[in-house]
Enzyme design. Sequence first.
Site, PDB file in Angstrom:
ATOM      1  N   GLU A 154       0.844  -1.200   0.000  1.00  0.00           N
ATOM      2  CA  GLU A 154       0.000   0.000   0.000  1.00  0.00           C
ATOM      3  C   GLU A 154       0.875   1.244   0.000  1.00  0.00           C
ATOM      4  O   GLU A 154       1.999   1.241   0.518  1.00  0.00           O
ATOM      5  CB  GLU A 154      -0.950  -0.023   1.206  1.00  0.00           C
ATOM      6  CG  GLU A 154      -0.269  -0.239   2.560  1.00  0.00           C
ATOM      7  CD  GLU A 154       0.286   1.043   3.160  1.00  0.00           C
ATOM      8  OE1 GLU A 154      -0.107   2.126   2.702  1.00  0.00           O
ATOM      9  OE2 GLU A 154       1.137   0.944   4.061  1.00  0.00           O
ATOM     10  N   PHE A 155       0.321   2.326  -0.575  1.00  0.00           N
ATOM     11  CA  PHE A 155       1.004   3.622  -0.588  1.00  0.00           C
ATOM     12  C   PHE A 155       0.011   4.696  -0.144  1.00  0.00           C
ATOM     13  O   PHE A 155      -0.318   5.612  -0.899  1.00  0.00           O
ATOM     14  CB  PHE A 155       1.552   3.928  -1.981  1.00  0.00           C
ATOM     15  CG  PHE A 155       2.620   2.966  -2.437  1.00  0.00           C
ATOM     16  CD1 PHE A 155       3.946   3.160  -2.093  1.00  0.00           C
ATOM     17  CD2 PHE A 155       2.288   1.856  -3.195  1.00  0.00           C
ATOM     18  CE1 PHE A 155       4.933   2.266  -2.504  1.00  0.00           C
ATOM     19  CE2 PHE A 155       3.261   0.956  -3.613  1.00  0.00           C
ATOM     20  CZ  PHE A 155       4.588   1.161  -3.267  1.00  0.00           C
ATOM     21  N   LEU A 156      -0.475   4.562   1.078  1.00  0.00           N
ATOM     22  CA  LEU A 156      -1.500   5.452   1.598  1.00  0.00           C
ATOM     23  C   LEU A 156      -0.886   6.454   2.568  1.00  0.00           C
ATOM     24  O   LEU A 156      -0.173   6.073   3.480  1.00  0.00           O
ATOM     25  CB  LEU A 156      -2.585   4.648   2.327  1.00  0.00           C
ATOM     26  CG  LEU A 156      -3.245   3.513   1.541  1.00  0.00           C
ATOM     27  CD1 LEU A 156      -4.223   2.760   2.433  1.00  0.00           C
ATOM     28  CD2 LEU A 156      -3.946   4.050   0.304  1.00  0.00           C
ATOM     29  N   GLU A 158      -1.466   8.917   5.604  1.00  0.00           N
ATOM     30  CA  GLU A 158      -2.448   9.204   6.639  1.00  0.00           C
ATOM     31  C   GLU A 158      -2.956  10.631   6.463  1.00  0.00           C
ATOM     32  O   GLU A 158      -2.190  11.558   6.254  1.00  0.00           O
ATOM     33  CB  GLU A 158      -1.830   9.029   8.027  1.00  0.00           C
ATOM     34  CG  GLU A 158      -1.533   7.579   8.362  1.00  0.00           C
ATOM     35  CD  GLU A 158      -1.185   7.388   9.834  1.00  0.00           C
ATOM     36  OE1 GLU A 158      -1.843   8.013  10.686  1.00  0.00           O
ATOM     37  OE2 GLU A 158      -0.255   6.621  10.121  1.00  0.00           O
ATOM     38  N   ASN A 214       9.407   4.656   0.887  1.00  0.00           N
ATOM     39  CA  ASN A 214       9.353   5.325   2.186  1.00  0.00           C
ATOM     40  C   ASN A 214      10.725   5.822   2.622  1.00  0.00           C
ATOM     41  O   ASN A 214      10.849   6.899   3.221  1.00  0.00           O
ATOM     42  CB  ASN A 214       8.765   4.391   3.239  1.00  0.00           C
ATOM     43  CG  ASN A 214       7.245   4.364   3.193  1.00  0.00           C
ATOM     44  OD1 ASN A 214       6.625   5.102   2.440  1.00  0.00           O
ATOM     45  ND2 ASN A 214       6.642   3.501   3.986  1.00  0.00           N
ATOM     46  N   ILE A 256      10.124  18.431   1.310  1.00  0.00           N
ATOM     47  CA  ILE A 256      11.334  19.208   1.595  1.00  0.00           C
ATOM     48  C   ILE A 256      11.008  20.354   2.560  1.00  0.00           C
ATOM     49  O   ILE A 256      11.668  21.398   2.537  1.00  0.00           O
ATOM     50  CB  ILE A 256      12.023  19.739   0.320  1.00  0.00           C
ATOM     51  CG1 ILE A 256      11.100  20.677  -0.462  1.00  0.00           C
ATOM     52  CG2 ILE A 256      12.499  18.584  -0.546  1.00  0.00           C
ATOM     53  CD1 ILE A 256      11.830  21.429  -1.586  1.00  0.00           C
ATOM     54  N   CYS A 266       5.036   4.518   9.752  1.00  0.00           N
ATOM     55  CA  CYS A 266       5.696   4.002   8.541  1.00  0.00           C
ATOM     56  C   CYS A 266       7.182   4.365   8.453  1.00  0.00           C
ATOM     57  O   CYS A 266       8.033   3.484   8.482  1.00  0.00           O
ATOM     58  CB  CYS A 266       4.963   4.506   7.295  1.00  0.00           C
ATOM     59  SG  CYS A 266       3.284   3.866   7.130  1.00  0.00           S
ATOM     60  N   LYS A 327       1.377  14.286  12.297  1.00  0.00           N
ATOM     61  CA  LYS A 327       1.106  15.110  11.128  1.00  0.00           C
ATOM     62  C   LYS A 327      -0.358  15.528  11.190  1.00  0.00           C
ATOM     63  O   LYS A 327      -1.139  14.963  11.966  1.00  0.00           O
ATOM     64  CB  LYS A 327       1.396  14.342   9.828  1.00  0.00           C
ATOM     65  CG  LYS A 327       0.532  13.108   9.633  1.00  0.00           C
ATOM     66  CD  LYS A 327       0.868  12.371   8.347  1.00  0.00           C
ATOM     67  CE  LYS A 327       0.347  13.078   7.127  1.00  0.00           C
ATOM     68  NZ  LYS A 327       0.465  12.257   5.911  1.00  0.00           N
TER      69      LYS A 327
END
Length: 444
Positions: A154-156, A158, A214, A256, A266, A327
Site C-alpha cells: 500500500e502507498f497510503l 495518513e 518510504n 522538503i 511508517c 502530522k
Amino acid sequence: MRITIFGSGYVGLVTGACLADAGNHVVCVDVDPGKIEKLNRGEVPIHEPGLDDLIQRNAAKGRLKFTLDAAEGVNHGLFQMIAVGTPPDEDGSADLRYVLLVAKTIATHMNDYKVVITKSTVPVGTADKVRAALAETLSQRGTEVEYDVVSNPEFLKEGAAIGDFMRPDRVIVGTDNPRVTELMRALYEPFTRSRDRLIAMDIRSAELTKYAANAMLATKISFMNEIANLAERLGADVEKVRVGIGSDPRIGYGFIYPGVGYGGSCFPKDVQALARSARQAGYAPEILDAVEAVNARQKQVLFAKIQRHFGGELNGRTIALWGLAFKPNTDDMREAPSRVLMEALWKAGANVRAYDPVAMDEVRRIYGSRPHLVLCDSMEGAVQGADALAIVTEWQEFRSPDFDGIRAALKAPVIFDGRNLYDPALMGRFGFVYYAIGRGARAG
C-alpha cells in the site's frame, strides 16, 4: 468480486471500505472483539477524513462486513489480503509473526483456489515465507489446494488515504504468475480507468519498492532538516532555500519542508527495517543510518531552543503545545515529535498545556492523567498563562491565529515554531520573540 481482508487497522479499513465502495463484497477479519463490535455499530477506531462515512454507507448496503470468524473470511473471498501489523523488533527488523499466522489461518480453512495478497509492509523475502507457511499447513491437513502469493504494497498517506486509494499514482503488483496479474488488474480497474497505473514486477522487487519509496521520502525530510540546521548557523533562511531548490523539477517541492522530524507508523519503522535487511545481506546502509540519526537529533531541536532561551531554567515553567499528532489530519501519535518534546520538558520539571484538534483521546490513552500535563479544549485555552508557545504539528487552524490574543494570554510573547508556519518579520512586528527552524537564531 469477493475479497477478504485480515486486519482491521489503518490499511485494512481503508482498503476494505474503498474496495466495497467500488461494488465489491468485502469481509474484514480481526481478532479483537472490541474493535469488531465497534465497527459493526458503525464506530471507526481511527481518524481518517471521510472513512466513517465510507464504512457506514457500504456496511448499510451489505457490501462491507466485519467478523471474528476466520473460517467465514477464508470461505468468502477469492482474494485473501493480509493487512496486519509488522511492528519493529528490538533490533529494528519487522516482526512477521502476525503475517505468517494469518497465512497459516488461511491454509487451515481454504478448500479452493485463493490469491493470497500481502498488503502489510514486509521485508524482501516475506512472500517466500508466506508461501512456505501455506504449503506446510496444507501438508499437515493432507490437502492439496491451488493458490498464488502476491505482493501488493500500500502507498497510503495518513490524512489523505481515501484519495490515495481511489486515485492511485501507481499500483504495484509482485507475482510470478501472469494469470494473477490479470486478476489483480481487474480488481483495481475501477481505480485506474483514466490510465493503466498497475505496474507488474517480480515479488521481491515489489517488496523492496515499498521500503525504497518510504526510505526515499524519509531521506528528503532528513536532508532538508540538515540544510535547515546549516542555514541557521550560516545566517540563511531555509524557507527561501526550499523554494529555490524545489523549483528544480528534478527535486520538486514534496517532502522538503524543514521541521522537527518525521514520525508515524511508517517512516521510522520502515527505514529501520530496511537498514536491518541491508545488514543481514552483508551491506552497510550508511545513508539509511544517517537518515535515522538526523531524524532522532531533529526531534530534540525544539527542546534545545526552549532550554537555551530560558537559560536551562525550566523547572516550574509552563509551555503551551499546539499539535500532538505526528502530522495533520490524523490522531496517530506513534513516534510523534510531540512525545519527545513533552517527555523532555517533564524531565526538566516543566508543565505542558497541550491542544490538538483530533489526538486528545490518543494522548490520554498513552499518558493517562499526570500532574504536569493539562489537555485543553482549544488552541486559545492552551496558551493561557503559559511561559511560551511551541508548535509541533502544522494543523490548518494554527496558520492564521489571533496573534494579539496569544500575546495577551502568554506570560511572555515567545513562540517556538517547529513547522515554520509564520513570517519572522511579521512576528517581530507583533512583538514576539520568535524561534523557527533554519531561519536564524530568533526573530523579534
